[in-house]
Design a protein around this motif. Structure first.
Motif, PDB file in Angstrom:
ATOM      1  N   UNK A  97      40.035 -45.709 -11.492  1.00  0.00           N
ATOM      2  CA  UNK A  97      38.615 -45.953 -11.243  1.00  0.00           C
ATOM      3  C   UNK A  97      38.373 -47.139 -10.313  1.00  0.00           C
ATOM      4  N   UNK A  98      39.241 -48.151 -10.363  1.00  0.00           N
ATOM      5  CA  UNK A  98      39.058 -49.282  -9.448  1.00  0.00           C
ATOM      6  C   UNK A  98      39.235 -48.838  -8.002  1.00  0.00           C
ATOM      7  N   UNK A  99      40.227 -47.973  -7.759  1.00  0.00           N
ATOM      8  CA  UNK A  99      40.430 -47.452  -6.402  1.00  0.00           C
ATOM      9  C   UNK A  99      39.297 -46.508  -6.018  1.00  0.00           C
ATOM     10  N   UNK A 100      38.811 -45.749  -6.978  1.00  0.00           N
ATOM     11  CA  UNK A 100      37.698 -44.844  -6.711  1.00  0.00           C
ATOM     12  C   UNK A 100      36.477 -45.633  -6.242  1.00  0.00           C
ATOM     13  N   UNK A 101      36.193 -46.759  -6.909  1.00  0.00           N
ATOM     14  CA  UNK A 101      35.078 -47.614  -6.499  1.00  0.00           C
ATOM     15  C   UNK A 101      35.300 -48.151  -5.089  1.00  0.00           C
ATOM     16  N   UNK A 102      36.527 -48.573  -4.813  1.00  0.00           N
ATOM     17  CA  UNK A 102      36.840 -49.117  -3.480  1.00  0.00           C
ATOM     18  C   UNK A 102      36.543 -48.093  -2.389  1.00  0.00           C
ATOM     19  N   UNK A 103      37.007 -46.862  -2.600  1.00  0.00           N
ATOM     20  CA  UNK A 103      36.791 -45.834  -1.579  1.00  0.00           C
ATOM     21  C   UNK A 103      35.315 -45.447  -1.469  1.00  0.00           C
ATOM     22  N   UNK A 104      34.641 -45.336  -2.606  1.00  0.00           N
ATOM     23  CA  UNK A 104      33.219 -44.969  -2.581  1.00  0.00           C
ATOM     24  C   UNK A 104      32.399 -46.042  -1.875  1.00  0.00           C
ATOM     25  N   UNK A 105      32.649 -47.298  -2.188  1.00  0.00           N
ATOM     26  CA  UNK A 105      31.891 -48.380  -1.550  1.00  0.00           C
ATOM     27  C   UNK A 105      32.227 -48.485  -0.059  1.00  0.00           C
ATOM     28  N   UNK A 106      33.486 -48.202   0.282  1.00  0.00           N
ATOM     29  CA  UNK A 106      33.863 -48.198   1.701  1.00  0.00           C
ATOM     30  C   UNK A 106      33.120 -47.092   2.441  1.00  0.00           C
ATOM     31  N   UNK A 107      33.054 -45.926   1.819  1.00  0.00           N
ATOM     32  CA  UNK A 107      32.321 -44.815   2.428  1.00  0.00           C
ATOM     33  C   UNK A 107      30.850 -45.144   2.614  1.00  0.00           C
ATOM     34  N   UNK A 108      30.244 -45.781   1.606  1.00  0.00           N
ATOM     35  CA  UNK A 108      28.832 -46.163   1.691  1.00  0.00           C
ATOM     36  C   UNK A 108      28.607 -47.128   2.853  1.00  0.00           C
ATOM     37  N   UNK A 109      29.543 -48.070   3.037  1.00  0.00           N
ATOM     38  CA  UNK A 109      29.389 -49.066   4.100  1.00  0.00           C
ATOM     39  C   UNK A 109      29.473 -48.443   5.492  1.00  0.00           C
ATOM     40  N   UNK A 110      30.044 -47.245   5.597  1.00  0.00           N
ATOM     41  CA  UNK A 110      30.188 -46.592   6.896  1.00  0.00           C
ATOM     42  C   UNK A 110      29.037 -45.633   7.217  1.00  0.00           C
ATOM     43  N   UNK A 111      28.103 -45.490   6.278  1.00  0.00           N
ATOM     44  CA  UNK A 111      26.958 -44.606   6.500  1.00  0.00           C
ATOM     45  C   UNK A 111      25.945 -45.275   7.419  1.00  0.00           C
ATOM     46  N   UNK A 112      25.176 -44.483   8.162  1.00  0.00           N
ATOM     47  CA  UNK A 112      24.145 -45.064   9.041  1.00  0.00           C
ATOM     48  C   UNK A 112      22.993 -45.641   8.219  1.00  0.00           C
ATOM     49  N   UNK A 113      22.170 -46.454   8.858  1.00  0.00           N
ATOM     50  CA  UNK A 113      21.067 -47.104   8.147  1.00  0.00           C
ATOM     51  C   UNK A 113      20.051 -46.095   7.612  1.00  0.00           C
ATOM     52  N   UNK A 114      19.926 -44.965   8.281  1.00  0.00           N
ATOM     53  CA  UNK A 114      18.994 -43.912   7.827  1.00  0.00           C
ATOM     54  C   UNK A 114      19.706 -42.834   7.020  1.00  0.00           C
ATOM     55  N   UNK A 115      20.695 -43.260   6.241  1.00  0.00           N
ATOM     56  CA  UNK A 115      21.591 -42.337   5.538  1.00  0.00           C
ATOM     57  C   UNK A 115      20.867 -41.334   4.644  1.00  0.00           C
ATOM     58  N   UNK A 116      19.779 -41.760   4.006  1.00  0.00           N
ATOM     59  CA  UNK A 116      19.087 -40.837   3.092  1.00  0.00           C
ATOM     60  C   UNK A 116      18.350 -39.740   3.852  1.00  0.00           C
ATOM     61  N   UNK A 117      18.119 -39.925   5.141  1.00  0.00           N
ATOM     62  CA  UNK A 117      17.483 -38.895   5.963  1.00  0.00           C
ATOM     63  C   UNK A 117      18.500 -38.078   6.750  1.00  0.00           C
ATOM     64  N   UNK A 118      19.542 -38.757   7.275  1.00  0.00           N
ATOM     65  CA  UNK A 118      20.496 -38.078   8.155  1.00  0.00           C
ATOM     66  C   UNK A 118      21.626 -37.365   7.409  1.00  0.00           C
ATOM     67  N   UNK A 119      22.061 -37.912   6.282  1.00  0.00           N
ATOM     68  CA  UNK A 119      23.165 -37.284   5.531  1.00  0.00           C
ATOM     69  C   UNK A 119      22.963 -37.496   4.030  1.00  0.00           C
TER      70      UNK A 119
END
Length: 301
Positions: free
Chosen positions: A205-227
């Motif tokens: 789960x610690x690695x899962x959090x790392x990857x999920x948070x990394x993915x979130x940081x790579x999303x565009x600022x309008x993420x809730x509209x674009x993806x």
């Protein structure tokens, strides 16, 4: 670091620097203890020995070691060949006096006791010790460390394609995550989602959090509209993993972000609701709050 490895490297260093020589006339080894002591006074650990030895390798061999160090504790010959061929095309021809094939360089590293071919797996190599890999990684200039690792990850990703990355998913994703600040890349965010799901499935789960948070940081600022689909999956997975680790405040933060979005349906928010219900019921024992949340969800359907 391991006394056997230190002993082997120490003796090999003495031989390479001709501080220990075999006299064929007398059929015995010869050395001068006073010279050895003065020449190796600071050689008290295997890392120093390996650094000293690797830095005497040719520029080509050092660059090969740097590439191999980024591939993990073990790697296939196909993978290192793919990476090295790409790197050779990027290297200025005038910067290397000679060019050797991947097979020749592998043989050199095996002879130097840096790598070994795995038993019954002729197509796979591994480092003889984790400290050897660490020292090979240290050959990369500190200021270039993250960008070099990221470049190796990009080569790996581009050459194989996302659909063929499953066996090396963690290794490639770790390399691509070497630089996250200021990076917007939906493809890499999606790769982090896959890595987060795979880590969760094996209870890492610690690695899962790392990857999920990394993915979130790579999303565009309008993420809730674009993806929105990718975004809600990353946030939901991060909330779930934080919940399993008992990090309720962080879990709530991810949940609030999802639940505050009016542009996505209640069904798309179901994983976050399930995480909150499980946390309230099994972790926090707040049964009345769990029932209240459940009734709220039913009313909104």
């Amino acid at each position: 670091m391991g006394n056997p490895l230190f002993l082997f490297q120490f003796i090999k260093t003495l031989e390479d620097e001709r501080l220990l020589v075999f006299n064929f006339g007398l059929l015995k080894w010869k050395w001068d203890e006073s010279i050895i002591e003065s020449e190796t006074a600071s050689t008290d650990n295997v890392v120093y020995l390996l650094q000293r030895k690797m830095k005497k390798c040719s520029q080509e061999s050092q660059m090969f070691l740097q590439c191999a160090a980024c591939l993990g504790a073990s790697f296939t010959l196909e993978t290192i060949n793919m990476i090295w061929q790409h790197q050779q095309r990027e290297i200025n021809a005038d910067s290397l006096s000679t060019r050797h094939s991947t097979e020749e360089l592998i043989m050199e590293m095996v002879e130097e006791n840096y790598l070994e071919v795995e038993a019954h797996k002729d197509d796979k190599c591994r480092w003889v010790h984790d400290s050897v890999q660490e020292v090979a990684m240290s050959l990369i200039k500190e200021e270039d460390h993250d960008s070099f690792r990221r470049s190796i990850g990009e080569i790996w990703y581009q050459e194989l394609g996302e659909e063929n990355l499953e066996p090396s998913l963690f290794e490639v994703t770790n390399l691509l995550n070497a630089i996250r600040t200021g990076v917007t890349n939906i493809d890499f965010a999606r790769l982090n989602l896959k890595a987060a799901e795979k880590a969760r499935d094996v209870a890492a789960f610690d690695r899962s959090i790392h990857y999920a948070s990394s993915g979130i940081s790579m999303l565009p600022s309008n993420k809730w509209d674009s993806c929105p689909e990718l975004t809600v999956k990353l946030y939901s997975l991060a909330a779930e993993a934080e919940s399993f680790l008992g990090h309720h405040a962080k879990m709530e933060s991810y949940c609030r972000e999802v639940l505050s979005q009016e542009s996505i349906s209640i069904l798309e928010k179901k994983d976050v609701y399930l995480t909150k219900l499980n946390s309230l019921t099994y972790a926090e024992m707040r049964f009345e709050d769990a029932i209240g949340l459940f009734l709220t969800i039913l009313a909104d359907l």
